[in-house]
Design a protein around this motif. Structure first.
Motif: not given
Length: 141
Positions: A8-9, A12, A15-16, A65-67, A130
């Protein structure tokens, strides 16, 4: 099936990075449009292009990225802005230091910019984003 935390990290983070790449495209696109399309000087077009890229980066990180679209927009925008003001200073200082320490790299100024800005992203911006974009805890009644 739930993904492991490390996956998941990683997703993310990727995506960032993609949001940042798209924001760079917005920045350069606005810069080119203003300079080449409307005849604005490159110096005058710099700030509006950076602002457009910054807004695109904020929106990309918040939504993609973080939704974190359910969080407080004001809190996130203020936190993001504070992180990015410091990142701007860090980018400038690190770039300058790198060119002073490696004067032979002057002709590779663009590569130095990529490396130093990536270090700032990895060590400063992303870890703080984050926190800026984390889900808010519900208020207890």
């Amino acid at each position: 099936m739930n993904k492991p935390g490390w996956l998941r990290e990683l997703l993310q983070w990727l995506r960032s990075g993609l949001a940042g790449a798209l924001a760079t495209g917005v920045d350069l696109g606005v810069l080119a449009l203003l300079v080449s399309g409307f005849g604005v000087s490159a110096h005058s077009a710099n700030v509006p292009a950076l602002v457009a890229g910054g807004i695109a980066n904020f929106l990309g990180n918040r939504h993609f990225a973080f939704r974190a679209h359910g969080g407080s927009l004001t809190r996130q925008a203020l936190g993001y802005t504070a992180v990015e003001i410091v990142a701007l200073v860090l980018n400038g200082v690190l770039y300058d230091v790198a060119l002073r320490v490696f004067p032979g790299a002057l002709h590779l100024y663009w590569l130095v910019r990529i490396v130093t800005s990536h270090l700032v992203f990895l060590c400063w911006s992303y870890p703080l984003w984050r926190r800026v974009f984390r889900a808010e805890a519900p208020i207890a009644a």
